[in-house]
Design a protein around this motif. Sequence first.
Motif, PDB file in Angstrom:
ATOM      1  N   PRO A  32       0.780  -1.277  -0.038  1.00  0.00           N
ATOM      2  CA  PRO A  32       0.026  -0.009   0.052  1.00  0.00           C
ATOM      3  C   PRO A  32       0.738   1.479   0.010  1.00  0.00           C
ATOM      4  N   HIS A  33       0.277   2.329  -0.159  1.00  0.00           N
ATOM      5  CA  HIS A  33       0.865   3.657  -0.138  1.00  0.00           C
ATOM      6  C   HIS A  33       0.193   4.444   1.138  1.00  0.00           C
ATOM      7  N   LEU A  34       0.902   5.356   1.579  1.00  0.00           N
ATOM      8  CA  LEU A  34       0.483   6.242   2.657  1.00  0.00           C
ATOM      9  C   LEU A  34      -0.335   7.279   1.818  1.00  0.00           C
ATOM     10  N   ASP A  35      -1.972   7.019   2.164  1.00  0.00           N
ATOM     11  CA  ASP A  35      -2.610   8.059   1.304  1.00  0.00           C
ATOM     12  C   ASP A  35      -3.679   8.837   2.058  1.00  0.00           C
ATOM     13  N   SER A  36      -4.647   9.322   1.602  1.00  0.00           N
ATOM     14  CA  SER A  36      -5.383  10.396   2.319  1.00  0.00           C
ATOM     15  C   SER A  36      -6.638   9.884   2.988  1.00  0.00           C
ATOM     16  N   ARG A  37      -6.792   8.564   2.847  1.00  0.00           N
ATOM     17  CA  ARG A  37      -8.065   7.854   3.299  1.00  0.00           C
ATOM     18  C   ARG A  37      -8.071   8.203   4.896  1.00  0.00           C
ATOM     19  N   PRO A  38      -9.127   8.486   5.561  1.00  0.00           N
ATOM     20  CA  PRO A  38      -9.150   8.582   6.999  1.00  0.00           C
ATOM     21  C   PRO A  38      -8.475   7.379   7.903  1.00  0.00           C
ATOM     22  N   LEU A  39      -8.145   7.733   9.078  1.00  0.00           N
ATOM     23  CA  LEU A  39      -7.333   6.648   9.835  1.00  0.00           C
ATOM     24  C   LEU A  39      -8.113   5.561  10.097  1.00  0.00           C
ATOM     25  N   ARG A  40      -9.717   5.720  10.494  1.00  0.00           N
ATOM     26  CA  ARG A  40     -10.627   4.729  10.753  1.00  0.00           C
ATOM     27  C   ARG A  40     -10.811   4.005   9.691  1.00  0.00           C
ATOM     28  N   SER A  41     -10.396   4.351   8.457  1.00  0.00           N
ATOM     29  CA  SER A  41     -10.677   3.326   7.171  1.00  0.00           C
ATOM     30  C   SER A  41      -9.496   2.711   6.640  1.00  0.00           C
ATOM     31  N   GLN A  42      -8.266   3.041   7.209  1.00  0.00           N
ATOM     32  CA  GLN A  42      -7.044   2.306   7.015  1.00  0.00           C
ATOM     33  C   GLN A  42      -6.837   1.022   7.742  1.00  0.00           C
ATOM     34  N   ARG A  43      -6.374  -0.036   6.909  1.00  0.00           N
ATOM     35  CA  ARG A  43      -6.154  -1.309   7.624  1.00  0.00           C
ATOM     36  C   ARG A  43      -4.597  -1.255   7.939  1.00  0.00           C
ATOM     37  N   PHE A  44      -4.394  -1.447   9.443  1.00  0.00           N
ATOM     38  CA  PHE A  44      -3.167  -1.619   9.959  1.00  0.00           C
ATOM     39  C   PHE A  44      -2.726  -2.979  10.536  1.00  0.00           C
ATOM     40  N   VAL A  45      -1.406  -3.295  10.289  1.00  0.00           N
ATOM     41  CA  VAL A  45      -1.047  -4.474  10.844  1.00  0.00           C
ATOM     42  C   VAL A  45       0.260  -4.058  11.627  1.00  0.00           C
ATOM     43  N   VAL A  46      -0.024  -4.421  12.830  1.00  0.00           N
ATOM     44  CA  VAL A  46       1.133  -4.120  14.138  1.00  0.00           C
ATOM     45  C   VAL A  46       2.077  -5.259  14.197  1.00  0.00           C
ATOM     46  N   LEU A  47       3.312  -5.177  14.099  1.00  0.00           N
ATOM     47  CA  LEU A  47       4.112  -6.231  14.101  1.00  0.00           C
ATOM     48  C   LEU A  47       5.114  -6.338  15.303  1.00  0.00           C
ATOM     49  N   ASP A  48       5.496  -7.340  15.840  1.00  0.00           N
ATOM     50  CA  ASP A  48       6.562  -7.457  16.622  1.00  0.00           C
ATOM     51  C   ASP A  48       7.538  -8.731  16.302  1.00  0.00           C
ATOM     52  N   LEU A  49       8.711  -8.409  16.315  1.00  0.00           N
ATOM     53  CA  LEU A  49       9.680  -9.513  16.235  1.00  0.00           C
ATOM     54  C   LEU A  49      10.627  -9.826  17.288  1.00  0.00           C
ATOM     55  N   GLU A  50      10.664 -10.965  17.392  1.00  0.00           N
ATOM     56  CA  GLU A  50      11.672 -11.527  18.435  1.00  0.00           C
ATOM     57  C   GLU A  50      12.977 -12.039  17.896  1.00  0.00           C
ATOM     58  N   THR A  51      14.321 -11.700  17.961  1.00  0.00           N
ATOM     59  CA  THR A  51      15.344 -11.890  17.192  1.00  0.00           C
ATOM     60  C   THR A  51      16.463 -12.619  18.147  1.00  0.00           C
ATOM     61  N   THR A  52      17.386 -13.049  17.519  1.00  0.00           N
ATOM     62  CA  THR A  52      18.796 -13.534  18.291  1.00  0.00           C
ATOM     63  C   THR A  52      19.294 -12.418  18.809  1.00  0.00           C
ATOM     64  N   GLY A  53      19.144 -11.202  18.351  1.00  0.00           N
ATOM     65  CA  GLY A  53      19.928  -9.976  18.863  1.00  0.00           C
ATOM     66  C   GLY A  53      19.736  -8.613  18.218  1.00  0.00           C
ATOM     67  N   LEU A  54      20.416  -7.707  18.290  1.00  0.00           N
ATOM     68  CA  LEU A  54      19.904  -6.358  17.596  1.00  0.00           C
ATOM     69  C   LEU A  54      21.012  -6.246  16.348  1.00  0.00           C
ATOM     70  N   ASN A  55      21.473  -7.020  15.888  1.00  0.00           N
ATOM     71  CA  ASN A  55      22.514  -6.696  14.826  1.00  0.00           C
ATOM     72  C   ASN A  55      21.629  -7.097  13.604  1.00  0.00           C
ATOM     73  N   VAL A  56      21.295  -6.041  12.821  1.00  0.00           N
ATOM     74  CA  VAL A  56      20.453  -6.278  11.678  1.00  0.00           C
ATOM     75  C   VAL A  56      21.053  -7.127  10.467  1.00  0.00           C
ATOM     76  N   ASN A  57      22.421  -6.992  10.572  1.00  0.00           N
ATOM     77  CA  ASN A  57      23.248  -7.713   9.416  1.00  0.00           C
ATOM     78  C   ASN A  57      23.497  -9.356   9.563  1.00  0.00           C
TER      79      ASN A  57
END
Length: 240
Positions: A32-57
Amino acid sequence: MNPFAFLSLLGTGKPQLDDGQRQRLRRLPAAPHLDSRPLRSQRFVVLDLETTGLNVNRDIVLSVGAVLIEDDAIDLARQFECTLQRRLKTVTESVLIHGIAPSALADGIAPAEALLQLMEFAGDGVLLAFHAPFDQRMLGRALKDELGYPLRHPFLDVADLAPMLFPEAFVQQGGLDHWIDYFRLDMPQRHHASADALATAEIALILFSRARRMGLDNVAELGERVARWQRSRTASRHSL
């Protein structure tokens, strides 16, 4: 020494996608793109990742939790939670911090299948996360490595939206726990992907309500405002 140096993937080399997985990959909707539809009409997916550490590489994703926000409400009937199949040769900090036992990782879902299921769940939603740049880079690398899929979904960072919309909290560099305490949310479980995603989603709803009262009622305006706020904060730090 990296405490996760003894963590390795099951098998050798990248898993091969079968015909069904390749078809599912092709059927994923466009980002999707960040567009002008009202917040109430926007579909959001909230993510959380558990990882082995904080090194993104170097570090890898262990588990994923995701919560859906539609019609300005959290859809508790439609949540995503998945532990990826990994193998630990020794007990690591992940067991202590995230509570993910080596046996749970060994019995998890193959990474390619797990990530494909996640993107099917995400669909055409705008992605939210707390400290989103980290999740975005970790997820993007995992999707590229396991599926050859380029992550193009826009992310909004709840860790930036919160202090921008609630400056009176005087929480500039706070973590998720700081905002849970500030908004007096009852979150008995933490450091678990699905629980942290739910906490982030509850905070996001509070932020959206404040944003609407400030005249920010779509994701395009919200994204532009937080980008200006970030630039202003960076400039202020450099001027000190």
